[in-house]
Every structure is written in structure tokens, then in C-alpha cells.
Scaffold this motif. Sequence first.
Motif, PDB file in Angstrom:
ATOM      1  N   UNK A 209       0.874  -1.179   0.000  1.00 41.45           N
ATOM      2  CA  UNK A 209       0.000   0.000   0.000  1.00 41.45           C
ATOM      3  C   UNK A 209       0.909   1.226   0.000  1.00 41.45           C
ATOM      4  N   UNK A 210       0.402   2.410  -0.320  1.00 45.19           N
ATOM      5  CA  UNK A 210       1.275   3.592  -0.408  1.00 45.19           C
ATOM      6  C   UNK A 210       1.752   4.074   0.962  1.00 45.19           C
ATOM      7  N   UNK A 211       3.037   4.219   1.101  1.00 46.85           N
ATOM      8  CA  UNK A 211       3.613   4.858   2.281  1.00 46.85           C
ATOM      9  C   UNK A 211       4.898   5.561   1.851  1.00 46.85           C
ATOM     10  N   UNK A 212       5.417   6.480   2.661  1.00 43.07           N
ATOM     11  CA  UNK A 212       6.569   7.289   2.236  1.00 43.07           C
ATOM     12  C   UNK A 212       7.870   6.492   2.253  1.00 43.07           C
ATOM     13  N   UNK A 213       8.672   6.701   1.221  1.00 39.73           N
ATOM     14  CA  UNK A 213      10.007   6.097   1.195  1.00 39.73           C
ATOM     15  C   UNK A 213      10.906   6.913   0.283  1.00 39.73           C
TER      16      UNK A 213
END
Length: 371
Positions: A96-100
Motif C-alpha cells: 500500500x502507499x507509504x513514504x520512502x
Amino acid sequence: MHVAIAALHRPSKPTGVCRHAANLARALAQTNQVTKVTLIVGAWQKHYFETFFSSEKIELLDVDISNSSSARNLWFLFGLPKLVNRLRPDIIHMSFPFPFFRPLFSASVVSTIHDLYPYEKPEVFGYPNVIFNRLFLQQCVSNSDGLTCVSKTTLESFNRYFPKFHLRKAIAVTYNYVDFSQLVPKALARPELGENDPFLLWVAQHRKNKNIDLLIEAYSTLIKSDRLKPSTKLIIVGSPGPETENLHEQIQTLSLQDRVLLLSSIQDSELCWLYQNCEIFVAPSSQEGFCLPLAEALYFSCKVVCSDIPIFREIGSSSCIYFSLEGDPLNNLSQAIVQSLEQPSKKTSGDCRFSKSKVAEQYLALYSALK
């Protein structure tokens, strides 16, 4: 090929994202091209995922950090790159989208886009949370080498908000798959549910877009007007969320405490039994990215009533009864439920779009395009 799947997520009870990550791991593990799958989860999620796997190709790796927003986001930014670079996978798949930060990863990164709720349904998150959700989504999209959307409807929404992405990077539509072939159904043991009680079923987290309150209101109306058998129950399976308190208040106000069951963390074998035994599966959502429960209900040839929204038309079959959320949605839903009860059950054939082999093939094609 070694694929690392990042599935560390806040909920301690299973959600759609958890099931997506587990299904992704199982689909890849059955292929000859994938030699190893490393599934990375939070320590608080481990128990759920441990019950999922029998393949020797799948390694479950749990991360013991504080389950707080700041701790998780810092781990995504700095802890995850260190971990996967030590594992040296060929592909890193964010479930799922998360910051990286992309430069910190040595392998190609693919992310799954489930929906565009931060833009289309900001009330799901509330303010100011939705601001951060939009930033995380934008950052994830910008840094991913490739994306997979869970439906054509999600891809269309994605293209409205990120119209130039496909000109620079790979993107594909890959449905979630449905496979209960290895499960033995297990009857749900609840004191409120008699052995022969009929019931309506909806599987959804307690969020505004799921319209659980509308379904409870329709159920109450049908019970009070004797259009449902007096013994009919309403079962909602899903993890708690922003609407949980409101739903409990609604159930109390309508005096439905012994009739409406809010369940979470049930076994997949119990969910299988619920699909097989429900009178009607009702999906009244106003917005969805895919809705795996609807595909699962169709797998079991359930009678289905669902709102007339694009994604349900995409997933659903001609045997579904669709109702409009425009005008008088309460009456529309109530009438659709009555209509469904009056129709004979139909056996539906399996939909190859949601088969494990088809889904695995699509993921491998995307991964290969990035190597």
C-alpha cells in the motif's frame, strides 16, 4: 526471483491490505519464476499472517517497533531500506502507499494503489490526517518504479490525479485473486446466531464510504415491516474504524443489539462458512477501490445486492441486483433486498480474472518489465 513484500500496517486485526499482501505472497510462491518471497510485517500482525502460509518459499519476517504513526513512518523511511538491502531481493513490493526514499533501495520498487480516497473521499481520514495521506500517496507514486492498480476503476481515478505517470513509468491493472479451495468451512459459533437463523452479510471495515449505517437502517425497516423473517440477523464482518462508535449507537437506538452482529478477526474458514450460508450478500458502498468481499461472494454464488457504482459494475455479474444511491437510497436498498429474496439462487461459474494463476502472471509481467 526473490520478491520482498512490505506489509507492515497499523491495524492489529486483519484488513483488506493484509489480505492483499498475503494473497500476493501466495500467488507469487506458486510460480516457478519466484524462488523466494519475504513478507515483512509488524510484530503485532504476526499471528494473523502465521496462519496463512504453508509454502516453503515464503519467509515471514516481523519487525518489532512501536505501533505509532511516527514510528512506522520513520521505519518506512530508514528502517525498511536497511532491511531489504540486507535481504537483497530482486523486487520490492509495497503493499500500500507509504513514504520512502527511492535512492536508499538497491532494487526496483513496485507499489499497489488500492484507491484514491485521499482525494475522492477525504472524510474517510478526516482533517488534518487527509493532508498527510495525500502527501504519502504523492511521494509513493513519485518514487515507485512501477505501480499496480487493483481495478480499472482505480486506474481511471489515478489517471485523473496523476495524468503523466504512465508516460514515465510502468503501470498495470492487477485484480486481487479469490481462492478458498484449501479451506474447510467452519460454522460461526455465536450465541446470538441460531443454527438455522437466516442472515444478511456485509464484509467491510467501519468507514463512512462503506455505508454500514444505511444497511442497518434498511435492515431495521425490513424487520419492522415484516418483509424479512423475524429470525433474520444482520452480520457485519470488519475491523473497527472511524464509524464504530456511531454504529454501536445506531444499533442501540434501533434496539437491534441481539439482531446485528459486528464481528472482527474471524478465521477465514468461518468467513467461508458465512459466504456459503448467507441469504444475501449486501454491498452498499459509495466508493471502493476493488472490494475483495464482493469478488469472494460471487465465487460462492451468493445472491448479491450492491450499490450501482462503477467498480461494482466492473467486478459484479449480471446476476447482481444493483440499487441507486441517488434519490431515496434507503428505499432503493430495501426494495433491492426484497427483490433478491424473491429470486432463485443461481450457480455462477468461476471468473478467470480473479484466479491465482492469472494474477501471478500479471505481477510477473510487471516485474519483468522493470528488471
